[in-house]
Scaffold this active site. Structure first.
Site, mmCIF file in Angstrom:
data_model
loop_
_atom_site.group_PDB
_atom_site.id
_atom_site.type_symbol
_atom_site.label_atom_id
_atom_site.label_comp_id
_atom_site.label_asym_id
_atom_site.label_seq_id
_atom_site.Cartn_x
_atom_site.Cartn_y
_atom_site.Cartn_z
ATOM 1 N N ASP A 158 -130.270 10.658 -20.360
ATOM 2 C CA ASP A 158 -130.430 9.356 -19.911
ATOM 3 C C ASP A 158 -130.448 8.424 -21.044
ATOM 4 O O ASP A 158 -130.493 7.017 -21.479
ATOM 5 C CB ASP A 158 -131.538 9.286 -18.620
ATOM 6 C CG ASP A 158 -129.722 9.339 -17.460
ATOM 7 O OD1 ASP A 158 -128.650 8.838 -17.424
ATOM 8 O OD2 ASP A 158 -130.510 9.259 -16.095
ATOM 9 N N LYS B 33 -120.534 13.540 -11.881
ATOM 10 C CA LYS B 33 -120.843 13.944 -13.158
ATOM 11 C C LYS B 33 -120.435 15.410 -12.980
ATOM 12 O O LYS B 33 -120.361 16.118 -14.488
ATOM 13 C CB LYS B 33 -122.707 13.619 -13.201
ATOM 14 C CG LYS B 33 -122.516 12.565 -13.385
ATOM 15 C CD LYS B 33 -123.946 11.969 -13.185
ATOM 16 C CE LYS B 33 -124.490 10.360 -13.328
ATOM 17 N NZ LYS B 33 -126.036 10.048 -12.738
ATOM 18 N N GLN C 120 -131.520 12.159 -10.869
ATOM 19 C CA GLN C 120 -130.553 11.142 -10.758
ATOM 20 C C GLN C 120 -131.451 9.893 -10.376
ATOM 21 O O GLN C 120 -132.505 10.061 -9.200
ATOM 22 C CB GLN C 120 -129.542 11.811 -10.164
ATOM 23 C CG GLN C 120 -129.420 10.390 -8.981
ATOM 24 C CD GLN C 120 -128.015 9.655 -10.099
ATOM 25 O OE1 GLN C 120 -127.037 10.305 -10.364
ATOM 26 N NE2 GLN C 120 -127.484 8.483 -9.705
#
Ligand code: NDP
Length: 296
Positions: free
Chosen positions: A121, A54, A98
């Site tokens: 997200d 990422k 994460q």
């Protein structure tokens, strides 16, 4: 094999190029570089790989990338304090924690501590509610990637029968919401669904997000249907390990009109959509036009 292969890898490259072009314009015209902060707690090897890739792709499209690697025993208070700092940092437009988090940390509490406008997200309860009520929100990356590929393939999705197999908060439910918003007739199937094969055979669009290797075979697929395989399953065979989806590719590809492969389908689109969401968040935060074709 009859089906058209929907090449997610190539599609994701195009999305990242679009993001990079838009970021270059933002930087030139507004002196604005979108910033993405990724927070990793603990040293899970798979998560470390994701976070590294990422970060690399964020920099490649001209954005600012910040990584916060915290020890596995980090307290909830310390993690929340970091999120608070990132929420207030004007150079950061997207925050990603994460998952999964170590067991002593309450995932819901942590995710809902992120400023919803920076929740790239799309897991914050406010974004879930906004999506469900058809309002502007941050949309979870994996379903957004699936939607982009479906729109590209079909043009309009209006009136199509869609079956989503899987009802998780990160894939199945938001995927169903997005398809509904594009005027599909949507059915969500799960582990208690009766006569699931027949249900799937009625789908013009079949999305598999189950986590069971090759569960969906060609005889579950309506001739000509579009099959989106979200599953990523590592299986052992012939002394080697390989990745397979939730769909048995060879048999499904004989029947489907179009299908995403695993690997190289939905997977690459997820990070591309994370970058697209970060760009969208930066534009919204600065009152600028959102990038076309990169949001739901
Ligand atoms: P979850 O385990 O959270 O959810 C799985 C869903 O599948 C549940 O709703 C479950 O039903 C349903 N299910 C399980 N067994 C069956 C069955 N036999 N028949 C019908 N439904 C069943 O998984 P996720 O949604 O997080 O992920 C799904 C897959 O997608 C995984 O392989 C994951 O690795 C992959 N994935 C890929 C991403 C990408 O970037 N490409 C991103 C995220 C996930 P019930 O609710 O009744 O238990």
């Amino acid at each position: 094999m009859n089906a058209k292969i929907i090449d997610g890898k190539a599609f994701a490259t195009k999305v990242r190029q679009k993001v990079a072009e838009h970021v270059a314009r933002l930087t030139a015209d507004h002196d604005l570089a979108p910033g993405l902060a990724v927070v990793l707690v603990g040293a899970d090897p798979a998560s470390e790989v994701y976070v590294r890739s990422k970060g690399k792709m964020t920099v490649e499209v001209g954005m600012k990338s910040v990584e916060h690697k915290l020890a596995a025993d980090t307290s909830e208070a310390d993690l929340l304090a970091l999120i608070d700092r990132l929420n207030r940092d004007q150079t950061i437009h997207g925050i990603l924690v994460q998952l999964p988090l170590p067991n002593h940390l309450n995932e819901d509490l942590v995710i809902n501590a992120i400023d919803p406008a920076k929740d790239v997200d799309g897991f914050h309860i406010s974004n879930v509610g906004l999506l469900a009520t058809g309002q502007k929100s941050m949309v979870p990356c994996t379903p957004l990637g699936c939607l982009m590929m479906l729109r590209d393939h079909h043009g309009s999705l209006s009136g199509l029968n869609a079956v989503v197999v899987g009802r998780s908060n990160i894939v199945g439910k938001p995927m169903a919401q997005l398809l509904l918003r594009d005027s599909c007739t949507v059915t969500i199937a799960h582990s208690r669904t009766k006569e699931i094969e027949a249900l799937c055979r009625g789908a013009d669009i079949l999305v598999a997000a189950v986590g069971r290797p090759e569960m969906i075979t060609g005889d579950w697929v309506k001739p000509g249907a579009t099959v989106i395989d979200v599953g990523i399953n590592r299986v052992e065979g012939d002394g080697k390990s390989k990745l397979v989806g939730d769909v048995e590719f060879d048999s499904a590809a004989k029947v489907a009109g179009a299908i995403t492969p695993v690997p190289g389908g939905v997977g690459p689109m997820t990070i591309a959509c994370l970058l697209a969401n970060t760009l969208t968040a930066a534009c919204r935060a600065n009152g600028l036009d959102e990038p076309e074709g990169l949001t739901a």
